[in-house]
Design an enzyme around this catalytic site. Structure first.
Site, PDB file in Angstrom:
ATOM      1  NE  ARG A 144       1.040   1.281   9.107  1.00 12.97           N
ATOM      2  CZ  ARG A 144       0.225   2.280   8.790  1.00 12.97           C
ATOM      3  NH1 ARG A 144       0.519   3.501   9.174  1.00 12.97           N
ATOM      4  NH2 ARG A 144      -0.863   2.057   8.086  1.00 12.97           N
ATOM      5  NE  ARG A 148      -6.641  -6.313  18.879  1.00 12.64           N
ATOM      6  CZ  ARG A 148      -6.949  -6.190  17.602  1.00 12.64           C
ATOM      7  NH1 ARG A 148      -7.252  -7.260  16.877  1.00 12.64           N
ATOM      8  NH2 ARG A 148      -6.978  -4.999  17.045  1.00 12.64           N
ATOM      9  NE  ARG A 220       9.088  -0.584  -2.204  1.00  9.62           N
ATOM     10  CZ  ARG A 220       9.811  -1.386  -2.975  1.00  9.62           C
ATOM     11  NH1 ARG A 220      11.016  -0.993  -3.393  1.00  9.62           N
ATOM     12  NH2 ARG A 220       9.362  -2.580  -3.333  1.00  9.62           N
ATOM     13  NE  ARG A 250      -2.363  -3.884   0.522  1.00  9.54           N
ATOM     14  CZ  ARG A 250      -2.405  -2.899   1.400  1.00  9.54           C
ATOM     15  NH1 ARG A 250      -2.694  -3.141   2.650  1.00  9.54           N
ATOM     16  NH2 ARG A 250      -2.184  -1.646   1.037  1.00  9.54           N
ATOM     17  CD  GLU A 271      -1.554  -2.735  -2.521  1.00  7.46           C
ATOM     18  OE1 GLU A 271      -2.786  -2.884  -2.317  1.00  7.46           O
ATOM     19  OE2 GLU A 271      -0.825  -2.083  -1.773  1.00  7.46           O
ATOM     20  CE1 TYR A 319       2.009   3.809   5.929  1.00 10.00           C
ATOM     21  CE2 TYR A 319       3.917   2.680   6.806  1.00 10.00           C
ATOM     22  CZ  TYR A 319       2.651   2.640   6.282  1.00 10.00           C
ATOM     23  OH  TYR A 319       2.035   1.416   6.108  1.00 10.00           O
ATOM     24  CG  ASP A 321      -2.719   5.365   9.030  1.00  9.71           C
ATOM     25  OD1 ASP A 321      -2.105   4.951   8.033  1.00  9.71           O
ATOM     26  OD2 ASP A 321      -2.778   4.729  10.098  1.00  9.71           O
TER      27      ASP A 321
HETATM   28  N1  UDP Z   1       3.248  -6.252   7.416  1.00  8.41           N
HETATM   29  C1  UDP Z   1       3.758  -7.513   7.248  1.00  8.41           C
HETATM   30  N2  UDP Z   1       2.912  -8.528   6.900  1.00  8.41           N
HETATM   31  C2  UDP Z   1       1.599  -8.327   6.704  1.00  8.41           C
HETATM   32  C3  UDP Z   1       1.067  -7.031   6.890  1.00  8.41           C
HETATM   33  C4  UDP Z   1       1.924  -5.997   7.222  1.00  8.41           C
HETATM   34  O1  UDP Z   1       4.965  -7.727   7.372  1.00  8.41           O
HETATM   35  O2  UDP Z   1       0.890  -9.305   6.370  1.00  8.41           O
HETATM   36  C5  UDP Z   1       4.194  -5.169   7.769  1.00  8.41           C
HETATM   37  C6  UDP Z   1       4.771  -4.523   6.488  1.00  8.41           C
HETATM   38  O3  UDP Z   1       6.102  -4.127   6.741  1.00  8.41           O
HETATM   39  C7  UDP Z   1       3.864  -3.325   6.322  1.00  8.41           C
HETATM   40  C8  UDP Z   1       3.647  -2.903   7.775  1.00  8.41           C
HETATM   41  O4  UDP Z   1       3.560  -4.139   8.490  1.00  8.41           O
HETATM   42  O5  UDP Z   1       4.477  -2.300   5.562  1.00  8.41           O
HETATM   43  C9  UDP Z   1       2.427  -2.045   8.014  1.00  8.41           C
HETATM   44  O6  UDP Z   1       1.299  -2.709   7.516  1.00  8.41           O
HETATM   45  P1  UDP Z   1      -0.082  -1.956   7.216  1.00  8.41           P
HETATM   46  O7  UDP Z   1      -1.112  -2.985   6.948  1.00  8.41           O
HETATM   47  O8  UDP Z   1      -0.329  -0.983   8.306  1.00  8.41           O
HETATM   48  O9  UDP Z   1       0.312  -1.175   5.868  1.00  8.41           O
HETATM   49  P2  UDP Z   1      -0.557  -0.342   4.783  1.00  8.41           P
HETATM   50  O10 UDP Z   1      -1.962  -0.848   4.810  1.00  8.41           O
HETATM   51  O11 UDP Z   1      -0.376   1.105   5.153  1.00  8.41           O
HETATM   52  O12 UDP Z   1       0.155  -0.684   3.503  1.00  8.41           O
END
Ligand code: UDP
Length: 353
Positions: A144, A148, A220, A250, A271, A319, A321
């Site tokens: 996901r 870059r 989860r 976060r 969160e 999962y 979006d």
């Molecule tokens: N992830 C991570 N560190 C970060 C952000 C994301 O390890 O700082 C990993 C984590 O396993 C997460 C996945 O990447 O579940 C997908 O992140 P995304 O931001 O797409 O998740 P969402 O916003 O759907 O919770």
């Protein structure tokens, strides 16, 4: 339309915060992003969308860095001044080249960015988010996130990225503003009601519809600690805390999702993630091998239904979006109408495949 909650919009529900009047995403941040022009044209009929670019920051034990991993992250993290091609060669030199086909999240990360970046950005966060060793999670979760080799710090690659000016709930309100749609809130649809209707489009968890008879699918859930502060709390919409020692994953500061508005005070949500018990709100399908076995039993039950279709993230246990859900729903409704007209059996799942 039934909803077991006292509001519409599911986990996209937005309201204005009582103390700050900031538009808050009640169940966590939702940033609309898509490459699908049909989805974009569909959804923008119902709301004014304001351009929004998600630029996430990550607090790690080694300092604050830009996410997704980009040239700024790489140069600051390793104390270097590399240009794009040099950074690419450098990351290739630290990445684990011995992994051909990554079979899990950890292997994908080690192949992608190497040990140090994996430990700093992904390992702790993923453990907190999923409660599972990254070795036991699918590689697809990491895919996901982009990496870059330039200074673009946009979290997404999508063509369209935006937030509805008046929130997501207003969109759902407009969508169902039709005299042929009756809304009943605080009503959990139960299987025994299905024969009161010609056809049911079920969007809740598939295991709950069958009273968990084949077992519970793993999810989860997330929960939030809300705080109101003066002025500006963290200077950004989303800041991730990647260290396993910090209990939350976060912090979202929702007024930064609406930079076109101005607010004196601010509201933030820390969160946390945990395994969803039966009464918790399901958010993320865990999809381990044991879940897949349970799911296939429910799918077998579902295929025997004459007048129920299973639509969206919870009913198909994936999962997805928001834009993927909308795209599938649009295509699914075409398929369903087609079948209905020709007298063929109704399609059972919204999944394209
Ligand atoms: N992830 C991570 N560190 C970060 C952000 C994301 O390890 O700082 C990993 C984590 O396993 C997460 C996945 O990447 O579940 C997908 O992140 P995304 O931001 O797409 O998740 P969402 O916003 O759907 O919770």
């Amino acid at each position: 339309m039934f909803d077991e909650r006292d509001h519409i919009g599911g986990n996209c529900h937005t309201t204005r915060d009582g103390d700050t009047s900031v538009m808050v995403h009640h169940y966590g941040p939702h940033i609309f992003h898509t490459d699908d022009q049909q989805v974009w044209e569909f959804i923008t009929q119902f709301a004014e969308f304001m351009p929004f670019t998600n630029r996430v920051k990550a607090v790690t034990p080694r300092g604050v860095f830009s996410l997704p991993i980009n040239l700024m992250t790489i140069n600051q993290f390793f104390g270097k001044n590399l240009r794009p091609n040099e950074a690419l060669a450098f990351i290739q030199s630290v990445a684990d080249q011995s992994i051909d086909e990554p079979e899990n999240f950890e292997e994908q990360a080690l192949k992608f960015v190497g040990h140090d970046l994996y430990e700093a950005f992904f390992k702790g966060y993923t453990l907190k988010q999923w409660g599972i060793d990254p070795k036991d999670l699918p590689a697809s979760i990491l895919k996901r996130l982009p990496i870059r080799f330039n200074y673009d710090d946009n979290y997404y690659n999508s063509t369209y990225q935006a937030i509805p000016r008046e929130g997501y709930t207003a969109i759902i309100q407009r969508l169902i503003d039709n005299h042929r749609i009756t809304l009943k809130l605080n009503h959990k649809f139960s299987y025994s009601e299905k024969d009161q209707f010609n056809h049911v489009f079920y969007t809740g968890p598939i295991d709950a519809l069958y009273g968990f008879s084949e077992g519970e699918l793993g999810y989860r859930t997330v929960y939030f600690e809300r705080e109101v502060h003066a002025d500006d709390y963290q200077g950004n919409a989303v800041i991730n805390y990647t260290d396993a020692e910090v209990p939350f994953t976060r912090i979202a500061e929702h007024k930064h999702f609406t930079p076109w508005e101005s607010h004196d005070k601010t509201v933030v949500f820390k969160e946390y993630s945990k395994f969803a018990e039966k009464d918790d709100i399901p958010y993320y399908p865990i999809s381990q091998a044991s879940d897949k076995a349970i799911l296939s039993r429910y799918q077998a039950l579902a295929r025997q239904e004459q007048n129920i279709s299973f639509v969206g993230r919870l009913a198909t246990y994936r999962y997805l979006d928001m834009d993927k859900v909308i795209g599938e729903a649009l295509r699914f409704s075409d398929r369903w109408i087609e079948a209905h007209k020709s007298g063929a059996p109704s399609p059972v799942f919204s999944s394209d495949d």
